[in-house]
Design a protein around this motif. Structure first.
Motif, PDB file in Angstrom:
ATOM      1  N   ASN A 249     -29.623   2.990  21.256  1.00 23.62           N
ATOM      2  CA  ASN A 249     -28.675   3.957  21.812  1.00 23.62           C
ATOM      3  C   ASN A 249     -29.369   4.951  22.727  1.00 23.62           C
ATOM      4  O   ASN A 249     -28.837   5.325  23.767  1.00 23.62           O
ATOM      5  CB  ASN A 249     -27.933   4.695  20.696  1.00 23.62           C
ATOM      6  CG  ASN A 249     -26.929   3.808  19.992  1.00 23.62           C
ATOM      7  OD1 ASN A 249     -26.531   2.767  20.521  1.00 23.62           O
ATOM      8  ND2 ASN A 249     -26.547   4.201  18.799  1.00 23.62           N
ATOM      9  N   LYS A 250     -30.571   5.395  22.328  1.00 27.20           N
ATOM     10  CA  LYS A 250     -31.325   6.333  23.149  1.00 27.20           C
ATOM     11  C   LYS A 250     -31.734   5.679  24.470  1.00 27.20           C
ATOM     12  O   LYS A 250     -31.666   6.298  25.534  1.00 27.20           O
ATOM     13  CB  LYS A 250     -32.561   6.805  22.373  1.00 27.20           C
ATOM     14  CG  LYS A 250     -33.134   8.081  22.854  1.00 27.20           C
ATOM     15  CD  LYS A 250     -34.164   8.606  21.867  1.00 27.20           C
ATOM     16  CE  LYS A 250     -34.539  10.000  22.303  1.00 27.20           C
ATOM     17  NZ  LYS A 250     -35.389  10.659  21.362  1.00 27.20           N
ATOM     18  N   SER A 251     -32.134   4.430  24.418  1.00 29.52           N
ATOM     19  CA  SER A 251     -32.521   3.690  25.621  1.00 29.52           C
ATOM     20  C   SER A 251     -31.317   3.471  26.531  1.00 29.52           C
ATOM     21  O   SER A 251     -31.412   3.629  27.749  1.00 29.52           O
ATOM     22  CB  SER A 251     -33.124   2.339  25.224  1.00 29.52           C
ATOM     23  OG  SER A 251     -33.372   1.564  26.370  1.00 29.52           O
ATOM     24  N   GLU A 252     -30.170   3.119  25.938  1.00 28.06           N
ATOM     25  CA  GLU A 252     -28.945   2.937  26.721  1.00 28.06           C
ATOM     26  C   GLU A 252     -28.519   4.243  27.374  1.00 28.06           C
ATOM     27  O   GLU A 252     -28.106   4.266  28.528  1.00 28.06           O
ATOM     28  CB  GLU A 252     -27.821   2.391  25.841  1.00 28.06           C
ATOM     29  CG  GLU A 252     -27.989   0.947  25.468  1.00 28.06           C
ATOM     30  CD  GLU A 252     -26.959   0.452  24.470  1.00 28.06           C
ATOM     31  OE1 GLU A 252     -26.089   1.245  24.032  1.00 28.06           O
ATOM     32  OE2 GLU A 252     -27.021  -0.729  24.117  1.00 28.06           O
ATOM     33  N   GLN A 253     -28.633   5.353  26.632  1.00 28.06           N
ATOM     34  CA  GLN A 253     -28.262   6.654  27.191  1.00 28.06           C
ATOM     35  C   GLN A 253     -29.182   7.023  28.345  1.00 28.06           C
ATOM     36  O   GLN A 253     -28.739   7.540  29.364  1.00 28.06           O
ATOM     37  CB  GLN A 253     -28.284   7.738  26.114  1.00 28.06           C
ATOM     38  CG  GLN A 253     -27.798   9.079  26.618  1.00 28.06           C
ATOM     39  CD  GLN A 253     -26.368   9.026  27.169  1.00 28.06           C
ATOM     40  OE1 GLN A 253     -25.475   8.453  26.562  1.00 28.06           O
ATOM     41  NE2 GLN A 253     -26.161   9.599  28.348  1.00 28.06           N
ATOM     42  N   SER A 254     -30.453   6.743  28.196  1.00 30.08           N
ATOM     43  CA  SER A 254     -31.416   7.021  29.258  1.00 30.08           C
ATOM     44  C   SER A 254     -31.095   6.202  30.510  1.00 30.08           C
ATOM     45  O   SER A 254     -31.142   6.710  31.626  1.00 30.08           O
ATOM     46  CB  SER A 254     -32.825   6.705  28.757  1.00 30.08           C
ATOM     47  OG  SER A 254     -33.759   6.875  29.792  1.00 30.08           O
ATOM     48  N   SER A 255     -30.733   4.944  30.309  1.00 29.47           N
ATOM     49  CA  SER A 255     -30.356   4.079  31.429  1.00 29.47           C
ATOM     50  C   SER A 255     -29.077   4.569  32.091  1.00 29.47           C
ATOM     51  O   SER A 255     -28.967   4.587  33.327  1.00 29.47           O
ATOM     52  CB  SER A 255     -30.157   2.633  30.955  1.00 29.47           C
ATOM     53  OG  SER A 255     -31.366   2.107  30.486  1.00 29.47           O
ATOM     54  N   LEU A 256     -28.122   4.988  31.275  1.00 24.68           N
ATOM     55  CA  LEU A 256     -26.861   5.508  31.812  1.00 24.68           C
ATOM     56  C   LEU A 256     -27.104   6.792  32.606  1.00 24.68           C
ATOM     57  O   LEU A 256     -26.541   6.981  33.684  1.00 24.68           O
ATOM     58  CB  LEU A 256     -25.866   5.756  30.682  1.00 24.68           C
ATOM     59  CG  LEU A 256     -24.494   6.266  31.093  1.00 24.68           C
ATOM     60  CD1 LEU A 256     -23.812   5.294  32.059  1.00 24.68           C
ATOM     61  CD2 LEU A 256     -23.625   6.482  29.871  1.00 24.68           C
TER      62      LEU A 256
ATOM     63  N   GLU B 183     -29.861   7.597  34.180  1.00 25.02           N
ATOM     64  CA  GLU B 183     -30.493   7.192  35.447  1.00 25.02           C
ATOM     65  C   GLU B 183     -29.468   6.578  36.397  1.00 25.02           C
ATOM     66  O   GLU B 183     -29.456   6.876  37.591  1.00 25.02           O
ATOM     67  CB  GLU B 183     -31.638   6.212  35.192  1.00 25.02           C
ATOM     68  CG  GLU B 183     -32.342   5.822  36.483  1.00 25.02           C
ATOM     69  CD  GLU B 183     -33.521   4.886  36.277  1.00 25.02           C
ATOM     70  OE1 GLU B 183     -34.168   4.560  37.283  1.00 25.02           O
ATOM     71  OE2 GLU B 183     -33.787   4.470  35.130  1.00 25.02           O
ATOM     72  N   PHE B 184     -28.590   5.733  35.878  1.00 21.30           N
ATOM     73  CA  PHE B 184     -27.540   5.108  36.694  1.00 21.30           C
ATOM     74  C   PHE B 184     -26.661   6.184  37.339  1.00 21.30           C
ATOM     75  O   PHE B 184     -26.395   6.153  38.528  1.00 21.30           O
ATOM     76  CB  PHE B 184     -26.691   4.179  35.820  1.00 21.30           C
ATOM     77  CG  PHE B 184     -25.553   3.526  36.536  1.00 21.30           C
ATOM     78  CD1 PHE B 184     -25.762   2.395  37.315  1.00 21.30           C
ATOM     79  CD2 PHE B 184     -24.266   4.025  36.431  1.00 21.30           C
ATOM     80  CE1 PHE B 184     -24.705   1.781  37.967  1.00 21.30           C
ATOM     81  CE2 PHE B 184     -23.206   3.430  37.096  1.00 21.30           C
ATOM     82  CZ  PHE B 184     -23.436   2.291  37.870  1.00 21.30           C
TER      83      PHE B 184
ATOM     84  N   TYR C  26     -19.813  -3.207  36.069  1.00 22.64           N
ATOM     85  CA  TYR C  26     -19.798  -1.917  35.376  1.00 22.64           C
ATOM     86  C   TYR C  26     -18.498  -1.175  35.664  1.00 22.64           C
ATOM     87  O   TYR C  26     -17.871  -0.625  34.755  1.00 22.64           O
ATOM     88  CB  TYR C  26     -21.009  -1.063  35.779  1.00 22.64           C
ATOM     89  CG  TYR C  26     -20.968   0.305  35.149  1.00 22.64           C
ATOM     90  CD1 TYR C  26     -21.261   0.469  33.797  1.00 22.64           C
ATOM     91  CD2 TYR C  26     -20.602   1.416  35.885  1.00 22.64           C
ATOM     92  CE1 TYR C  26     -21.197   1.722  33.202  1.00 22.64           C
ATOM     93  CE2 TYR C  26     -20.539   2.669  35.298  1.00 22.64           C
ATOM     94  CZ  TYR C  26     -20.835   2.821  33.961  1.00 22.64           C
ATOM     95  OH  TYR C  26     -20.758   4.057  33.377  1.00 22.64           O
ATOM     96  N   CYS C  27     -18.080  -1.146  36.920  1.00 25.68           N
ATOM     97  CA  CYS C  27     -16.844  -0.460  37.292  1.00 25.68           C
ATOM     98  C   CYS C  27     -15.654  -1.058  36.543  1.00 25.68           C
ATOM     99  O   CYS C  27     -14.819  -0.330  35.997  1.00 25.68           O
ATOM    100  CB  CYS C  27     -16.646  -0.560  38.807  1.00 25.68           C
ATOM    101  SG  CYS C  27     -15.288   0.439  39.422  1.00 25.68           S
ATOM    102  N   ASP C  28     -15.573  -2.361  36.510  1.00 29.46           N
ATOM    103  CA  ASP C  28     -14.473  -3.027  35.807  1.00 29.46           C
ATOM    104  C   ASP C  28     -14.505  -2.739  34.301  1.00 29.46           C
ATOM    105  O   ASP C  28     -13.457  -2.504  33.687  1.00 29.46           O
ATOM    106  CB  ASP C  28     -14.520  -4.545  36.043  1.00 29.46           C
ATOM    107  CG  ASP C  28     -14.174  -4.937  37.467  1.00 29.46           C
ATOM    108  OD1 ASP C  28     -13.616  -4.098  38.215  1.00 29.46           O
ATOM    109  OD2 ASP C  28     -14.483  -6.082  37.847  1.00 29.46           O
ATOM    110  N   MET C  29     -15.694  -2.748  33.716  1.00 22.81           N
ATOM    111  CA  MET C  29     -15.812  -2.496  32.278  1.00 22.81           C
ATOM    112  C   MET C  29     -15.477  -1.041  31.947  1.00 22.81           C
ATOM    113  O   MET C  29     -14.827  -0.770  30.926  1.00 22.81           O
ATOM    114  CB  MET C  29     -17.217  -2.870  31.792  1.00 22.81           C
ATOM    115  CG  MET C  29     -17.471  -4.371  31.886  1.00 22.81           C
ATOM    116  SD  MET C  29     -19.183  -4.813  31.620  1.00 22.81           S
ATOM    117  CE  MET C  29     -19.185  -4.886  29.839  1.00 22.81           C
ATOM    118  N   LEU C  30     -15.885  -0.114  32.799  1.00 22.33           N
ATOM    119  CA  LEU C  30     -15.538   1.291  32.576  1.00 22.33           C
ATOM    120  C   LEU C  30     -14.032   1.488  32.700  1.00 22.33           C
ATOM    121  O   LEU C  30     -13.422   2.197  31.906  1.00 22.33           O
ATOM    122  CB  LEU C  30     -16.291   2.186  33.563  1.00 22.33           C
ATOM    123  CG  LEU C  30     -16.049   3.691  33.417  1.00 22.33           C
ATOM    124  CD1 LEU C  30     -16.391   4.181  32.014  1.00 22.33           C
ATOM    125  CD2 LEU C  30     -16.843   4.442  34.479  1.00 22.33           C
TER     126      LEU C  30
END
Length: 161
Positions: free
Chosen positions: A7-14, A16-17, A139-143
């Protein structure tokens, strides 16, 4: 990897994105400022350069996710300055056409932006470009799916597509 670290890695990636997207917005804002254009005037002129034969106000609003009021106000200013003309389309639609003065402005200010974008893309491999576009669309479609599944967002996102 533990769930916490994932979760921490995903949050960091998000993070940055999101930062990359904010930086892209900032780049275009800076370009508009350097060209002595408002962001909305830049968007309109960009769309007109892209379309070549004019376009509808509603298409600019949809394609660039900008409110009708913002675009309408900028179109009026561009019309007063002699860069565009409005032509009645079907129903309530208004077609925005470029004047000779506007065509000169597009060549002087917007064409170089297209050239910079093309040169930046040309520095990437074809597969990189394909992957960039595919993953951004995914990503846009999934969001959008996530927003549609939740209140109060579910009533708002249909207009965003």
């Amino acid at each position: 990897m533990t769930e916490h670290h994932k979760n921490k890695s995903e949050q960091s990636s998000l993070t940055e994105f999101n930062q990359i997207h904010k930086e892209m917005d900032s780049l275009y804002h800076t370009m508009a400022l350097n060209l002595n254009l408002s962001d909305s005037a830049f968007i309109i002129l960009y769309a007109l350069y892209e379309q070549e034969d004019g376009c509808l106000q509603k298409d600019i609003c949809h394609d660039f996710c900008v409110s009708k009021q913002t675009i309408n106000s900028s179109i009026k200013k561009l019309e007063q300055q002699g860069y565009v003309l409005l032509e009645q389309g079907s129903g309530r639609d208004k077609r925005i056409l470029v004047t000779a003065k506007g065509r000169q402005l597009l060549e002087e200010k917007i064409r170089p932006v297209f050239e910079m974008e093309q040169q930046a893309f040309a520095q990437m491999e074809s597969e990189e470009i394909h992957t960039l576009l595919r993953l951004n669309r995914k990503y846009c479609d999934m969001l959008r799916e996530q927003m549609n599944a939740r209140q109060p967002f579910s009533n708002q996102t249909d207009a965003l597509r």
